[in-house]
Scaffold this motif. Structure first.
Motif, mmCIF file in Angstrom:
data_model
loop_
_atom_site.group_PDB
_atom_site.id
_atom_site.type_symbol
_atom_site.label_atom_id
_atom_site.label_comp_id
_atom_site.label_asym_id
_atom_site.label_seq_id
_atom_site.Cartn_x
_atom_site.Cartn_y
_atom_site.Cartn_z
ATOM 1 N N ARG A 125 0.775 -1.247 0.013
ATOM 2 C CA ARG A 125 0.061 0.069 -0.076
ATOM 3 C C ARG A 125 0.869 1.324 0.000
ATOM 4 O O ARG A 125 1.774 1.278 0.498
ATOM 5 C CB ARG A 125 -0.877 0.077 1.195
ATOM 6 N N HIS A 126 0.181 2.481 -0.407
ATOM 7 C CA HIS A 126 0.909 3.588 -0.667
ATOM 8 C C HIS A 126 0.007 4.650 -0.547
ATOM 9 O O HIS A 126 -1.142 4.314 -0.246
ATOM 10 C CB HIS A 126 1.734 3.809 -2.028
ATOM 11 N N GLN A 127 0.182 5.964 -0.384
ATOM 12 C CA GLN A 127 -0.680 7.033 -0.125
ATOM 13 C C GLN A 127 -1.685 7.143 -1.382
ATOM 14 O O GLN A 127 -2.608 7.636 -0.793
ATOM 15 C CB GLN A 127 0.083 8.349 -0.220
ATOM 16 N N PHE A 128 -1.572 6.757 -2.364
ATOM 17 C CA PHE A 128 -2.625 6.787 -3.531
ATOM 18 C C PHE A 128 -3.402 5.548 -3.722
ATOM 19 O O PHE A 128 -4.451 5.272 -4.343
ATOM 20 C CB PHE A 128 -2.074 7.287 -4.712
ATOM 21 N N SER A 129 -2.925 4.435 -2.937
ATOM 22 C CA SER A 129 -3.825 3.059 -2.928
ATOM 23 C C SER A 129 -5.401 3.057 -2.830
ATOM 24 O O SER A 129 -5.625 3.884 -1.748
ATOM 25 C CB SER A 129 -3.339 2.188 -1.835
ATOM 26 N N SER A 130 -6.115 2.470 -3.601
ATOM 27 C CA SER A 130 -7.564 2.700 -3.483
ATOM 28 C C SER A 130 -7.854 1.837 -2.208
ATOM 29 O O SER A 130 -7.263 0.868 -1.911
ATOM 30 C CB SER A 130 -8.102 1.835 -4.835
#
Length: 125
Positions: free
Chosen positions: A52-57
């Motif tokens: 996961r990253h800051q833009f992950s859905s």
């Protein structure tokens, strides 16, 4: 302010669906005319939560390529598909901005053969 986030969320869904539709259309055509030995289908998946990253859905943050029909591919052929996809920096950046964090390839039974952390491919985060 919150309204803008809702509009952005629906816009992302439309773009994600369009990306998947276009991939599947091209894959179907390649299988029908005999260029590809296996019919591949793209879909959203739960992905790998460790990526996961800051833009992950929120729910479906994985971009899955499934084998549906044709002859089963061996591991090297699957890796060739994966390497071809990850070499396309524009595609990977597009996937990240659409909320994907994982690229995964599954066999005909749906078992994940391999997955890649998209941000690591771009050397982000």
């Amino acid at each position: 302010m919150w309204w803008g986030r809702i509009v952005e969320w629906f816009s992302n869904i439309r773009e994600r669906n369009e990306l998947i539709y276009n991939f599947n259309k091209a894959s179907k055509q390649a299988f029908i005319i005999g260029i590809a030995p296996t019919f591949l289908k793209a879909e959203s998946s739960r992905g790998n939560s460790n990526y996961r990253h800051q833009f992950s859905s929120f729910f479906y943050h994985g971009f899955r390529i499934r084998m549906l029909a044709g002859r089963p591919l061996d591991y090297d052929e699957v890796m060739d598909i994966g390497n071809m996809l990850i070499a396309n920096t524009e595609l990977i950046r597009n996937l990240v901005t659409l909320g994907y964090d994982t690229l995964e390839i599954t066999d005909i039974k749906g078992n994940v053969i391999d997955d890649w952390r998209l941000t690591a491919l771009l050397e982000l985060w």
